[in-house]
Design a protein around this motif. Sequence first.
Motif, PDB file in Angstrom:
ATOM      1  N   GLN A   1      15.959  10.768   1.942  1.00 43.97           N
ATOM      2  CA  GLN A   1      15.213  10.770   3.287  1.00 43.97           C
ATOM      3  C   GLN A   1      14.630   9.675   2.961  1.00 43.97           C
ATOM      4  OE1 GLN A   1      12.547  13.986   1.110  1.00 43.97           O
ATOM      5  NE2 GLN A   1      11.896  14.429   3.363  1.00 43.97           N
TER       6      GLN A   1
ATOM      7  N   PHE B   1       2.982  19.223   0.505  1.00 44.50           N
ATOM      8  CA  PHE B   1       4.051  18.310   0.828  1.00 44.50           C
ATOM      9  C   PHE B   1       4.367  17.235   1.392  1.00 44.50           C
ATOM     10  CE2 PHE B   1       5.394  23.409  -0.225  1.00 44.50           C
ATOM     11  CZ  PHE B   1       5.648  23.422  -1.505  1.00 44.50           C
ATOM     12  N   MET B   2       3.111  17.460   2.052  1.00 48.79           N
ATOM     13  CA  MET B   2       3.386  16.356   3.519  1.00 48.79           C
ATOM     14  C   MET B   2       2.602  15.100   3.231  1.00 48.79           C
ATOM     15  SD  MET B   2       5.830  18.385   6.083  1.00 48.79           S
ATOM     16  CE  MET B   2       4.815  18.316   7.619  1.00 48.79           C
ATOM     17  N   ASN B   3       1.631  15.856   2.137  1.00 51.49           N
ATOM     18  CA  ASN B   3       0.792  14.484   0.828  1.00 51.49           C
ATOM     19  C   ASN B   3      -0.432  14.411   2.667  1.00 51.49           C
ATOM     20  OD1 ASN B   3      -0.490  12.652   0.274  1.00 51.49           O
ATOM     21  ND2 ASN B   3      -0.045  10.551   1.310  1.00 51.49           N
TER      22      ASN B   3
ATOM     23  N   ASN C   1      -4.374  10.039   6.789  1.00 54.86           N
ATOM     24  CA  ASN C   1      -3.400   9.320   6.120  1.00 54.86           C
ATOM     25  C   ASN C   1      -3.019   8.399   5.948  1.00 54.86           C
ATOM     26  OD1 ASN C   1      -0.682   9.713   4.871  1.00 54.86           O
ATOM     27  ND2 ASN C   1      -0.266  10.975   6.810  1.00 54.86           N
ATOM     28  N   SER C   2      -3.082   7.842   4.077  1.00 52.44           N
ATOM     29  CA  SER C   2      -2.570   6.260   4.550  1.00 52.44           C
ATOM     30  C   SER C   2      -1.521   5.880   4.356  1.00 52.44           C
ATOM     31  CB  SER C   2      -3.406   5.765   3.493  1.00 52.44           C
ATOM     32  OG  SER C   2      -3.380   6.723   2.174  1.00 52.44           O
ATOM     33  N   SER C   3      -0.285   6.687   3.710  1.00 57.85           N
ATOM     34  CA  SER C   3       0.897   6.245   3.690  1.00 57.85           C
ATOM     35  C   SER C   3       2.156   6.871   4.850  1.00 57.85           C
ATOM     36  CB  SER C   3       1.687   8.318   2.654  1.00 57.85           C
ATOM     37  OG  SER C   3       0.715   7.948   1.790  1.00 57.85           O
TER      38      SER C   3
ATOM     39  N   THR D   1      10.984  16.659   6.185  1.00 51.49           N
ATOM     40  CA  THR D   1      10.607  17.395   5.010  1.00 51.49           C
ATOM     41  C   THR D   1      11.844  17.554   4.270  1.00 51.49           C
ATOM     42  OG1 THR D   1      12.173  18.842   6.095  1.00 51.49           O
ATOM     43  CG2 THR D   1       9.994  19.135   6.648  1.00 51.49           C
ATOM     44  N   ASN D   2      10.889  17.432   2.869  1.00 53.00           N
ATOM     45  CA  ASN D   2      11.990  17.266   1.908  1.00 53.00           C
ATOM     46  C   ASN D   2      12.529  19.482   1.538  1.00 53.00           C
ATOM     47  OD1 ASN D   2      10.225  18.601   0.817  1.00 53.00           O
ATOM     48  ND2 ASN D   2       9.457  17.035  -1.123  1.00 53.00           N
TER      49      ASN D   2
ATOM     50  N   PHE E   1       0.192  14.982   6.392  1.00 57.92           N
ATOM     51  CA  PHE E   1       0.634  14.861   6.739  1.00 57.92           C
ATOM     52  C   PHE E   1      -0.065  13.883   8.484  1.00 57.92           C
ATOM     53  CE2 PHE E   1       3.427  13.605  11.020  1.00 57.92           C
ATOM     54  CZ  PHE E   1       3.816  12.126  10.619  1.00 57.92           C
TER      55      PHE E   1
ATOM     56  N   GLY F   1       0.923  -1.366   0.148  1.00 58.61           N
ATOM     57  CA  GLY F   1      -0.022  -0.343   0.015  1.00 58.61           C
ATOM     58  C   GLY F   1       1.092   1.107  -0.256  1.00 58.61           C
ATOM     59  N   HIS F   2       0.683   2.117   0.314  1.00 61.98           N
ATOM     60  CA  HIS F   2       1.464   3.930   0.615  1.00 61.98           C
ATOM     61  C   HIS F   2       2.448   3.096   1.948  1.00 61.98           C
ATOM     62  CE1 HIS F   2      -2.353   5.012  -1.898  1.00 61.98           C
ATOM     63  NE2 HIS F   2      -2.544   3.604  -1.216  1.00 61.98           N
ATOM     64  N   TYR F   3       3.373   2.954   1.797  1.00 64.27           N
ATOM     65  CA  TYR F   3       4.229   2.920   2.309  1.00 64.27           C
ATOM     66  C   TYR F   3       5.034   4.544   2.668  1.00 64.27           C
ATOM     67  CZ  TYR F   3       7.703  -0.397   4.816  1.00 64.27           C
ATOM     68  OH  TYR F   3       8.845  -0.953   5.523  1.00 64.27           O
ATOM     69  N   TYR F   4       5.713   4.382   1.819  1.00 64.67           N
ATOM     70  CA  TYR F   4       6.748   5.347   1.921  1.00 64.67           C
ATOM     71  C   TYR F   4       5.814   7.069   2.105  1.00 64.67           C
ATOM     72  CZ  TYR F   4      10.592   2.472   2.321  1.00 64.67           C
ATOM     73  OH  TYR F   4      11.652   1.918   2.040  1.00 64.67           O
ATOM     74  N   LEU F   5       6.349   7.979   2.909  1.00 67.28           N
ATOM     75  CA  LEU F   5       5.176   9.188   2.203  1.00 67.28           C
ATOM     76  C   LEU F   5       6.155   9.138   0.146  1.00 67.28           C
ATOM     77  CD1 LEU F   5       5.638   9.579   5.510  1.00 67.28           C
ATOM     78  CD2 LEU F   5       4.013  11.983   4.547  1.00 67.28           C
ATOM     79  N   PRO F   6       4.676   9.862  -0.367  1.00 70.26           N
ATOM     80  CA  PRO F   6       4.860  10.246  -1.639  1.00 70.26           C
ATOM     81  C   PRO F   6       6.290  11.062  -1.633  1.00 70.26           C
ATOM     82  CG  PRO F   6       3.369  10.493  -1.003  1.00 70.26           C
ATOM     83  CD  PRO F   6       3.024   9.724   0.269  1.00 70.26           C
ATOM     84  N   HIS F   7       6.139  11.960  -0.985  1.00 68.09           N
ATOM     85  CA  HIS F   7       6.996  13.607  -0.873  1.00 68.09           C
ATOM     86  C   HIS F   7       8.580  13.253  -0.954  1.00 68.09           C
ATOM     87  CE1 HIS F   7       6.503  14.397   3.125  1.00 68.09           C
ATOM     88  NE2 HIS F   7       7.235  14.648   3.062  1.00 68.09           N
ATOM     89  N   TRP F   8       8.531  11.704   0.002  1.00 68.68           N
ATOM     90  CA  TRP F   8      10.536  11.956  -0.007  1.00 68.68           C
ATOM     91  C   TRP F   8      10.827  11.211  -0.834  1.00 68.68           C
ATOM     92  CZ3 TRP F   8       9.510   7.882   5.043  1.00 68.68           C
ATOM     93  CH2 TRP F   8       9.258   8.665   6.099  1.00 68.68           C
ATOM     94  N   THR F   9      12.062  11.594  -0.778  1.00 65.17           N
ATOM     95  CA  THR F   9      13.079  11.601  -1.731  1.00 65.17           C
ATOM     96  C   THR F   9      14.392   9.869  -1.059  1.00 65.17           C
ATOM     97  OG1 THR F   9      14.842  12.447  -0.973  1.00 65.17           O
ATOM     98  CG2 THR F   9      13.288  13.846  -2.744  1.00 65.17           C
TER      99      THR F   9
END
Lengths: 300, 211, 123
Positions: free
Chosen positions: A99, B61-63, B70-72, B12-13, B65, A88-96
């Motif tokens: 990160q 930026f943080m989906n 929040n499912s991520s 944070t990115n 959070f 599923g949604h494992y990582y936060l999508p904004h992560w590189t």
Amino acid sequence: MSLEYVIKGENIEKKFKGFTLAIPEFKIPKGFATALIGENGAGKSTLMNILAGIRLDAKGTIRYFDEYDQVERENANQKERIGYVGPGHYYLPHWTVKQVEEVSGIMFEGFHKDKFESLCQELAVYGTGGFDKAKKVSSFSDGTKMKLMLANVLARDTEALILDEPASPLDPLMREKLCEMIQSYIEEGNGERSVFFSTHNVSDMENITDYAIIMEHGKIVEEGFVVDLKEKYILVKGDAEDKAKAKEVLYTMTANNYGFEGICLAENLDKLAGMNITKEIPSLYQISVAVMKANSMMGR
Amino acid sequence: MLKAWRSYWAFTNDLYKLMMLVVVPVALIATNIYLVARGHGDGLLTLFALYFIDTVSDLFFMNGFYRKSNSSLEFLQSSPKFARFVKEITIIDIVRRVLVYQIPFVVELIGAADSAEKLQWCKGNAFWPWLAILIAQLVVFVARHFVVWSQMYACIVAGYMVLMFCFLLIIIVGSGSPVITNLVLIVLILVMSMVTVWYTNKKVRESYYDS
Amino acid sequence: MRILQNSGVPIYQQIAEQMKADILAGKMKQGDYLPSIRSLAKELKISVITTMKAYELLEAEGLVTAAQGKGFYVNAQDSEMLREQHLRKVEDALQEAIAAAKIAGISEAELKQTLEALLSMEE
């Protein structure tokens, strides 16, 4: 053979609208690779989430490494010793990727950055584009994301892996690699490391599967060591004229004008005496399909 | 505190850091100086900017959070340090907001106070803008758990309510000595910070359960 | 070592038989350790439980002994015992032949003839 268990559960129950997961007893043998097999919606992911401790709203008791109880599940150290990978949604999508590496170092004591980087290289997470840690996780394909997740858990010091559908997004070559990695992981653990994975790709994973658990509608309908299951179930093939008689004896059967083929419980094999049949050892895939068919609601 | 900063920095990115720590405060200060120089500005702009920017940035930026749905979070949830990590980044986020919005807010207030007699009081009570920002950000945190679009409305409505509450507070407490007023403000600041951390933590823990 | 996936013989049995042949041929000597269960599994790309079962089979036949935490080592091969074992196998097979002959109504003399014919063919 005396067995130890890495995770033991009792009376695990979780209710959803129109679906109940109910498992009176649950065990994952220590030092082996255990496969969780079942239809979509059988409750595999829910069970894995409960065991990985990312879903805490289930009833029942779960014991980890014979040390931790479910009461401690939220923050207890067993999470440090278990690596979980989910579709599923494992990582936060904004992560590189960078990160992911840094957050992993903060979240897990036993995370090794150098190992993570070499695994990313080995699994070609970065593709042909070279070493680019600034790449966003959300830009990855499902296959690449799975490789990244595998690199992430394997870069940690763990004693158990819970992998939810690791093979599905991978290509055949990577599936082969996945099997190798699971075997190396278990071998290096020398009996102390276990892997628990769910899969639809039973054939691809059969060679490394020691123990199989088959689920239907939130229940375990069959489980056991694969070598034992292969003695419990027998694949038989016979002639068309014995079709009707065989149907009464066989566990599951498919027939056409030229003959029949089916899975027979070894204990019922005598009842086929007098028929012209051939016997074969079924593959885990064939056993799984038979057990799933026999217990499925599909077409009922 | 250093560890908390490390967590926040990793979480944070780069784009987020650039926007929230450099671009937004500089833009806000510039806007406020411009407005004040022209005799405008009433203390609302920075607060509304806070609502808007922090809600949007969280989603963008943080989906989202801090959203309940929040499912991520699976990766973070699979760590024994999840709750601690979230606490750390929430605290730093609070500090970040105070640092980033404080200066534009003060600039705006000083300008507004010069033009409006009733805000003269602000000059003697240094902690008031700090409190206003903390109240504002709690509203942002709570509002995050609404559906995306209603969040915007909720922020605006709540924003007015918070300001009204603050004005009321000024009238009641402000009649006393500045020392007492500032003490009351400090206590309120601490309470607001704690409530925000507690609230976020509670919401994050709920992510382990069915939404 | 060769493993056939669809030979009709369980894989653990194939492994046990090939190891047994190696031991009896003296390729593995008394006191030698067999490869560890998990490394053999990895090497052959088969499951751990399969190699485990193969080793258990060898242990049951008295060819190897399990040492706690160290793996399995090859036993001294008692030639008398081995002969006995093989003899039992021969008897079993012949018994099966006799039973089959009875069902088919083949006479004792005919059966003996068949055996002799087969023996001469071997030579």
